[in-house]
Every structure is written in structure tokens, then in C-alpha cells.
Design a protein around this motif. Structure first.
Motif, short mmCIF file in Angstrom:
data_model
loop_
_atom_site.label_atom_id
_atom_site.label_comp_id
_atom_site.label_asym_id
_atom_site.label_seq_id
_atom_site.Cartn_x
_atom_site.Cartn_y
_atom_site.Cartn_z
N ALA A 186 42.65 -29.22 -0.40
CA ALA A 186 43.87 -29.71 0.24
C ALA A 186 43.76 -31.19 0.58
CB ALA A 186 44.16 -28.90 1.50
N GLU A 187 42.60 -31.62 1.07
CA GLU A 187 42.40 -33.03 1.39
C GLU A 187 42.46 -33.89 0.14
OE1 GLU A 187 38.70 -33.13 3.48
OE2 GLU A 187 39.56 -32.25 5.30
N ALA A 188 41.87 -33.41 -0.94
CA ALA A 188 41.92 -34.15 -2.20
C ALA A 188 43.35 -34.27 -2.69
CB ALA A 188 41.05 -33.47 -3.25
N ASN A 189 44.12 -33.19 -2.54
CA ASN A 189 45.52 -33.19 -2.97
C ASN A 189 46.33 -34.18 -2.14
OD1 ASN A 189 47.75 -32.45 -4.41
ND2 ASN A 189 48.09 -30.53 -3.31
N GLU A 190 46.09 -34.23 -0.81
CA GLU A 190 46.80 -35.16 0.06
C GLU A 190 46.48 -36.60 -0.29
OE1 GLU A 190 46.61 -34.51 4.27
OE2 GLU A 190 46.83 -32.35 4.01
N SER A 191 45.21 -36.87 -0.59
CA SER A 191 44.84 -38.25 -0.94
C SER A 191 45.51 -38.67 -2.25
CB SER A 191 43.32 -38.40 -1.04
OG SER A 191 42.82 -37.65 -2.12
N LYS A 192 45.64 -37.74 -3.18
CA LYS A 192 46.34 -38.05 -4.44
C LYS A 192 47.81 -38.34 -4.16
CE LYS A 192 43.41 -35.43 -7.60
NZ LYS A 192 43.33 -34.28 -8.50
#
Length: 175
Positions: free
Chosen positions: A111-117
Motif C-alpha cells: 500500500a505504501e509503495a502504491n501511494e508513493s507511485k
């Protein structure tokens, strides 16, 4: 007597099978092509299968099947396939922890990786919109965004379509 070449498709028939075929040919049966496998299911879910059969159809709609019958245990084949699949997945995932805590940690990291993208994409979009805005004032863009409740890109696009006319841009976005 000549030798049979290798890779030749030759079938050797027994005397009884030759006699049966001769009688069938006299009955006027028609050969059915294109059948690769015939399977018969017994009452106890036992399956008898014939691979590469010769199938003939009678005038009355019945079928005569020639070939070597073999007992086909579908449950054993399915269990063997599942076991093989489990072994391959276990060998691929030997070090993977499948506890609930580990799964939750993996989900949070994804989820954090998705938000940063998404944040990077939003920043790129805003930079592109700023370049596109060109002669449009920031105040006009903000006003259209607030009044029409749309994104910055849509506001810029509407203003450009209506030659920086704020009222027409808002009206076109409000429809």
C-alpha cells in the motif's frame, strides 16, 4: 519379406479382431473420424478409457469402439498433480513466512509503495499541467477548479477550449 521402416504407423491385429472387423464391414457400419479418446464411467465412478480408438456408428445410432481399454483413475491423477504443484510452490517459497503478521506487513508495504507511485504521478501531472497552462493565470484555474469541483487538468483544458473565459469553462464542466 521386406523390413518395416522405423517410425512407420503399423498396427498388428489378432485373428479375433480381424474376424470382428470383417463382420462389422459386412454390417454397413460407418467409421467416425476425429475421436481421440473414449471414456466409460461405471457405477462406482471407475473410469475405463480408450486412447486413440477406432469408432464406428451403426444405422440405429449405436457405436462400436475398438481399442485397448485401460483403467483411468482420475482421483489419483488429480492427487498426483496437486502434490507436484505443492512441491514446486514449496520449493519456490521455502523462506516465505505466512503468519498473519507477515501478511499484514506485506500488505502495508504494498500500500505504501502504491501511494508513493500515486504521489509521483500526481507531481508529474501537475508539472505537465503547469507547462500546459502557459498564458492562463493561476487564479483563474483555481476558481474554475473550486466552482466546477474538478481536477486542475480538467480546469486547464476547459479554459483553453473557451479561450480563458471563466464563466463558459465552469458552465461546460458543470453539465
Amino acid at each position: 519379406m521386406s523390413a518395416i521402416p522405423t517410425n512407420a504407423n503399423v498396427t498388428v491385429l489378432s485373428k479375433n479382431e480381424k474376424k470382428a472387423r470383417e463382420i462389422i464391414s459386412k454390417l454397413g457400419l460407418k467409421k467416425v473420424n476425429g475421436i481421440v479418446r473414449v471414456a466409460f464411467r461405471k457405477k462406482n465412478n471407475e473410469i475405463i478409457a480408450i486412447e486413440r480408438p477406432e469408432v464406428y456408428k451403426t444405422v440405429g445410432g449405436n457405436y462400436v469402439v475398438f481399442g485397448e481399454p485401460k483403467k483411468d483413475d482420475f482421483t489419483q491423477r488429480l492427487a498426483a498433480a496437486q502434490q507436484q504443484l505443492q512441491q514446486t510452490t514449496l520449493s519456490d517459497n521455502d523462506t516465505v513466512d505466512r503468519s498473519p503478521e507477515a501478511i499484514q506487513a506485506d500488505m502495508k508495504a504494498a500500500a505504501e509503495a502504491n501511494e508513493s507511485k500515486k504521489d509521483e504521478k500526481k507531481e508529474n501531472d501537475e508539472a505537465e499541467e503547469a507547462e500546459e497552462a502557459g498564458d492562463l493565470s493561476n487564479e483563474d484555474i483555481e476558481l474554475v477548479m473550486q466552482q466546477a469541483n474538478v481536477s486542475r487538468g480538467k480546469a486547464i483544458k476547459a479554459l483553453k477550449q473557451h479561450d480563458a473565459d471563466i464563466v463558459n469553462a465552469i458552465m461546460s464542466l458543470s453539465k
